[in-house]
Design a protein around this motif. Structure first.
Motif, PDB file in Angstrom:
ATOM      1  N   ILE A 198       0.858  -1.190   0.000  1.00  0.00           N
ATOM      2  CA  ILE A 198       0.000   0.000   0.000  1.00  0.00           C
ATOM      3  C   ILE A 198       0.892   1.236   0.000  1.00  0.00           C
ATOM      4  CG2 ILE A 198      -1.661   1.337   1.351  1.00  0.00           C
ATOM      5  CD1 ILE A 198      -2.917  -1.268   2.212  1.00  0.00           C
ATOM      6  N   LEU A 215      -6.665  -0.408   3.236  1.00  0.00           N
ATOM      7  CA  LEU A 215      -6.307  -1.685   3.850  1.00  0.00           C
ATOM      8  C   LEU A 215      -7.536  -2.381   4.423  1.00  0.00           C
ATOM      9  CD1 LEU A 215      -4.304  -3.797   4.905  1.00  0.00           C
ATOM     10  CD2 LEU A 215      -3.946  -2.331   6.914  1.00  0.00           C
ATOM     11  N   PRO A 254      -1.560  -7.968   8.289  1.00  0.00           N
ATOM     12  CA  PRO A 254      -0.751  -6.800   7.970  1.00  0.00           C
ATOM     13  C   PRO A 254       0.704  -7.019   8.376  1.00  0.00           C
ATOM     14  CG  PRO A 254      -2.731  -6.194   9.196  1.00  0.00           C
ATOM     15  CD  PRO A 254      -2.586  -7.672   9.289  1.00  0.00           C
TER      16      PRO A 254
END
Length: 358
Positions: A250, A267, A283
């Protein structure tokens, strides 16, 4: 409560928002309801990883995405204004609600099911439809970019970089102490605090749990660091990361509080889609948070060797992913695995809506 939104409906929406992820489950937020407006207020999180509160903003972005998805499914369109009052720096957003046709029901149903899942992956690739839908998320949210990597060599390099956080954390005294201060060893302790990192969510085998208990002591830290234990952690976590179907990256075009919030929204929306397909997502943001510190020259507490390692990791990510611009906010791994052994608790909504957090 707001005049446009019944109290019961508002509580459902705010509860959905509160289920957002945050670093070490800090939940750095609370709500204030004033007339027709909900205010999202930040709560300080002094974690070393939380450079300039970027981690908090990512979590608050995830909260706003949950809130928006839940409201849309219930027939309300949220109007979100970020940082509406420069004189009130802790005010992250103000939100009002307008009636609208219901949508996002599938993603809304995924909100209470979404969780961090560190279970090992099974060798199942993403479908072409899943790939397309995940990549389309960036267009739906705006303000942040998403890249998805499935090629084994790229995935392996990103897996290694994502695992560096644990090696640095366990070999840096301040970060080592911070980790164990926020680790909840038992379900009773985790439920009593409703925050922190619950041991069972780490999905460790019993021998690994035993080593971790030794590692929390000063003598254990010295011995295990001397034996190169942090390098073994990096090796094992690299293998787990590499087994994912894909690793996502990201990015934001430039660093700003708003951009970090949009990265968090992106996210979370990706995570909700993954959850709706019964995929696992984890994550890998710790390393990138440390990289931001190192690149900004604000890495006091880290060794020169670790700073050099982090700068090299940023260079490697950009090279292997062919990125010539933007800031990398975080990585995530995604794939198929068994259900998680445990989930983290959350503060009760009444706590988050009070004047003080307990």
């Amino acid at each position: 409560m707001t005049s446009r939104l019944p109290a019961e409906m508002l509580e459902k929406i705010l509860y959905a928002g509160s289920l957002a992820p945050s670093g070490h489950n800090a939940q750095p937020w609370r709500f204030r309801v004033q007339a027709e407006t909900v205010q999202l207020v930040t709560v300080a999180d002094p974690s070393f990883h939380n450079w300039r509160q970027c981690g908090s903003f990512v979590g608050q972005g995830a909260l706003l995405e949950n809130l928006s998805v839940a409201a849309s499914a219930l027939g309300y369109e949220p109007r979100i204004t970020l940082f509406p009052d420069a004189a009130t720096p802790d005010l992250v957003a103000s939100i009002t609600f307008e009636p609208a046709p219901p949508r996002d029901e599938r993603l809304s149903a995924a909100i209470p099911l979404r969780c961090t899942n560190r279970k090992p992956y099974r060798p199942v690739p993403l479908t072409s439809t899943q790939q397309r839908e995940l990549l389309h998320t960036a267009e739906e949210v705006g303000g942040a970019e998403l890249r998805l990597y499935e090629h084994p060599s790229i995935r392996a390099e990103l897996a290694r970089i994502g695992a560096l956080n644990e090696g640095i954390m366990f070999s840096t005294p301040a970060l080592h102490r911070w980790f164990f201060e926020h680790l909840r060893w038992t379900e009773q302790d985790e439920r009593a605090t409703t925050s922190g990192l619950y041991l069972k969510t780490l999905e460790l085998a019993r021998p690994q749990e035993a080593v971790l208990k030794v590692f929390q002591t000063k003598w254990g830290e010295r011995i295990l660091n001397g034996l190169g234990f942090p390098k073994l952690i990096v090796r094992d976590n690299t293998a787990i990361n590499s087994a994912a179907a894909a690793i996502g990256v990201i990015l934001i075009p430039r660093q700003s509080d708003r951009a970090f919030i949009q990265a968090g929204r992106l996210l979370e929306r990706v995570w909700l889609k993954a959850t709706s397909w019964q995929l696992s997502l984890q994550p890998l943001i710790g390393t990138t948070c440390l990289i931001l510190r190192a690149l900004a020259g604000e890495a006091d507490g880290l060794s020169p060797a670790h700073v050099a390692l982090l700068k090299d990791a940023d260079r490697c990510m950009r090279e292997v992913c062919q990125l010539d611009r933007g800031t990398i906010v975080g990585l995530f791994r995604i794939g198929t695995s068994d259900s998680p052994s445990a989930r983290s608790s959350r503060y009760p909504l009444a706590t988050l809506m009070g004047e003080e957090r307990r």
